[in-house]
Scaffold this motif. Structure first.
Motif, PDB file in Angstrom:
ATOM      1  N   GLN A 150      30.956 -64.389 -63.268  1.00 30.64           N
ATOM      2  CA  GLN A 150      32.116 -64.702 -62.430  1.00 30.64           C
ATOM      3  C   GLN A 150      33.227 -65.290 -63.285  1.00 30.64           C
ATOM      4  OE1 GLN A 150      31.358 -67.903 -59.611  1.00 30.64           O
ATOM      5  NE2 GLN A 150      32.772 -67.028 -58.112  1.00 30.64           N
ATOM      6  N   CYS A 158      34.739 -54.586 -67.486  1.00 34.78           N
ATOM      7  CA  CYS A 158      34.121 -53.282 -67.231  1.00 34.78           C
ATOM      8  C   CYS A 158      34.443 -52.267 -68.321  1.00 34.78           C
ATOM      9  CB  CYS A 158      34.567 -52.753 -65.876  1.00 34.78           C
ATOM     10  SG  CYS A 158      33.583 -51.343 -65.336  1.00 34.78           S
ATOM     11  N   GLY A 183      37.393 -67.063 -59.692  1.00 36.70           N
ATOM     12  CA  GLY A 183      36.228 -66.842 -58.837  1.00 36.70           C
ATOM     13  C   GLY A 183      35.889 -65.373 -58.660  1.00 36.70           C
ATOM     14  N   GLN A 184      36.664 -64.470 -59.241  1.00 34.25           N
ATOM     15  CA  GLN A 184      36.358 -63.039 -59.099  1.00 34.25           C
ATOM     16  C   GLN A 184      35.005 -62.718 -59.737  1.00 34.25           C
ATOM     17  OE1 GLN A 184      39.328 -60.374 -60.771  1.00 34.25           O
ATOM     18  NE2 GLN A 184      38.510 -58.617 -59.651  1.00 34.25           N
ATOM     19  N   VAL A 185      34.185 -61.968 -59.022  1.00 32.35           N
ATOM     20  CA  VAL A 185      32.911 -61.540 -59.607  1.00 32.35           C
ATOM     21  C   VAL A 185      33.189 -60.344 -60.509  1.00 32.35           C
ATOM     22  CG1 VAL A 185      30.621 -60.606 -59.143  1.00 32.35           C
ATOM     23  CG2 VAL A 185      31.535 -62.423 -57.698  1.00 32.35           C
ATOM     24  N   PRO A 196      18.361 -61.309 -63.154  1.00 27.54           N
ATOM     25  CA  PRO A 196      19.741 -60.853 -62.995  1.00 27.54           C
ATOM     26  C   PRO A 196      20.729 -62.006 -63.175  1.00 27.54           C
ATOM     27  CG  PRO A 196      18.625 -60.912 -60.863  1.00 27.54           C
ATOM     28  CD  PRO A 196      17.611 -61.283 -61.892  1.00 27.54           C
ATOM     29  N   CYS A 209      33.798 -54.947 -62.704  1.00 26.86           N
ATOM     30  CA  CYS A 209      33.025 -53.730 -62.446  1.00 26.86           C
ATOM     31  C   CYS A 209      33.054 -53.348 -60.962  1.00 26.86           C
ATOM     32  CB  CYS A 209      31.574 -53.937 -62.877  1.00 26.86           C
ATOM     33  SG  CYS A 209      31.414 -54.114 -64.664  1.00 26.86           S
ATOM     34  N   PHE A 210      33.410 -54.301 -60.100  1.00 24.67           N
ATOM     35  CA  PHE A 210      33.411 -54.033 -58.649  1.00 24.67           C
ATOM     36  C   PHE A 210      34.811 -53.579 -58.242  1.00 24.67           C
ATOM     37  CE2 PHE A 210      29.950 -56.917 -59.506  1.00 24.67           C
ATOM     38  CZ  PHE A 210      28.917 -56.364 -58.781  1.00 24.67           C
ATOM     39  N   TYR A 211      35.167 -52.360 -58.600  1.00 24.83           N
ATOM     40  CA  TYR A 211      36.532 -51.882 -58.371  1.00 24.83           C
ATOM     41  C   TYR A 211      36.596 -50.812 -57.278  1.00 24.83           C
ATOM     42  CZ  TYR A 211      34.971 -48.180 -61.516  1.00 24.83           C
ATOM     43  OH  TYR A 211      34.258 -47.165 -62.092  1.00 24.83           O
ATOM     44  N   ARG A 212      35.449 -50.517 -56.648  1.00 24.20           N
ATOM     45  CA  ARG A 212      35.441 -49.523 -55.572  1.00 24.20           C
ATOM     46  C   ARG A 212      34.891 -50.131 -54.295  1.00 24.20           C
ATOM     47  NH1 ARG A 212      32.213 -45.084 -58.941  1.00 24.20           N
ATOM     48  NH2 ARG A 212      31.118 -47.039 -59.337  1.00 24.20           N
ATOM     49  N   ILE A 265      24.717 -62.911 -62.489  1.00 25.02           N
ATOM     50  CA  ILE A 265      26.020 -62.595 -61.896  1.00 25.02           C
ATOM     51  C   ILE A 265      27.073 -63.259 -62.771  1.00 25.02           C
ATOM     52  CG2 ILE A 265      27.506 -62.924 -59.864  1.00 25.02           C
ATOM     53  CD1 ILE A 265      24.811 -63.399 -58.292  1.00 25.02           C
ATOM     54  N   MET A 284      30.787 -58.760 -62.918  1.00 30.50           N
ATOM     55  CA  MET A 284      29.704 -57.806 -63.201  1.00 30.50           C
ATOM     56  C   MET A 284      28.361 -58.464 -62.899  1.00 30.50           C
ATOM     57  SD  MET A 284      29.763 -58.106 -67.400  1.00 30.50           S
ATOM     58  CE  MET A 284      28.073 -57.593 -67.718  1.00 30.50           C
ATOM     59  N   MET A 285      27.324 -57.641 -62.897  1.00 26.91           N
ATOM     60  CA  MET A 285      25.976 -58.185 -62.890  1.00 26.91           C
ATOM     61  C   MET A 285      25.181 -57.452 -63.952  1.00 26.91           C
ATOM     62  SD  MET A 285      23.101 -58.785 -60.035  1.00 26.91           S
ATOM     63  CE  MET A 285      22.160 -57.328 -60.465  1.00 26.91           C
ATOM     64  N   LEU A 289      20.692 -65.867 -61.881  1.00 25.58           N
ATOM     65  CA  LEU A 289      21.625 -66.755 -62.572  1.00 25.58           C
ATOM     66  C   LEU A 289      23.050 -66.459 -62.122  1.00 25.58           C
ATOM     67  CD1 LEU A 289      20.261 -66.323 -66.208  1.00 25.58           C
ATOM     68  CD2 LEU A 289      19.918 -68.317 -64.729  1.00 25.58           C
ATOM     69  N   LEU A 290      23.873 -67.489 -62.125  1.00 29.34           N
ATOM     70  CA  LEU A 290      25.313 -67.329 -61.899  1.00 29.34           C
ATOM     71  C   LEU A 290      26.009 -67.949 -63.102  1.00 29.34           C
ATOM     72  CD1 LEU A 290      27.788 -66.661 -60.126  1.00 29.34           C
ATOM     73  CD2 LEU A 290      27.522 -68.925 -59.101  1.00 29.34           C
TER      74      LEU A 290
END
Lengths: 122, 122
Positions: free
Chosen positions: A18, A91, A23-25, A14, A98-101, A16, A27-28, A80-81
């Motif tokens: 950023q 997204c 620093g906003q994540v 996987p 992708c982390f919008y919820r 990640i 997607m993965m 991995l990062l």
């Protein structure tokens, strides 16, 4: 250098992704060894699609590519990062991340684009 | 609300843990439904250890707990992002983040503690 990494039974690791500035994540997604090699060689992110069973370059259709700034891996060497400069949005829904919820399912981040705009032909 | 989430065939979902103040990515670990419920109920991170096949609370031995500030999930609903306030350090090696090596294997972040200090008896 990739010999240190622990790919899983399916040959995947996987990653990640950023935003390198904020620093906003974003997607993965999963890479196999070939995707990681192409990521390093081209300086753009490549992934392995588990559903389509093929390599893809992020942004190959949408133009919303990710330029790699830094790659690191964790203590177990099984994640991995990757810090990137994102063109457009990460997204496919049109959200920057992708982390919008939140966990209640509420949309906590607004769309930047409509999907139709991102994937509109020509 | 957990019904929206996609746990994998083993009943697990990866959780990216991020420092809520700085945005630094600290670690990635796996939760099953019970671990996620306990995380929500207690406000501390709980994970499922694939090697030990049991639930564990981050910091239960070391005291280096993570207080949950925000939980979100991605467009595919198969990855969690959890923003936390980290007490001590996230990594068992004594580094603040588990991502302390670059892709060449060079240590790019120094230790905060020695492992021996973190896990010293009494």
């Amino acid at each position: 250098m990739l010999d240190n990494l622990q790919f899983d039974q399916k040959g995947l690791i996987p990653a990640i992704i950023q935003d390198y500035k904020t620093g906003q994540v974003l997607m993965m997604a999963y890479m196999n060894e070939e995707a990681l090699k192409k990521t390093i060689e081209t300086g753009k992110t490549w992934f392995y699609s588990r559903s389509r069973q093929k390599l893809w370059m992020k942004g190959e259709e949408s133009g919303h590519i990710q330029e790699v700034k830094e790659i690191s891996y964790d203590c177990d060497a099984d994640t991995l990062l990757i810090k990137v400069e994102q063109t457009g949005v990460a997204c496919h829904t049109g959200h920057y991340s992708c982390f919008y919820r939140d966990i209640e399912g509420r949309e906590v981040e607004e769309k930047v684009f409509d999907e139709e705009v991102i994937y509109a032909p020509g």
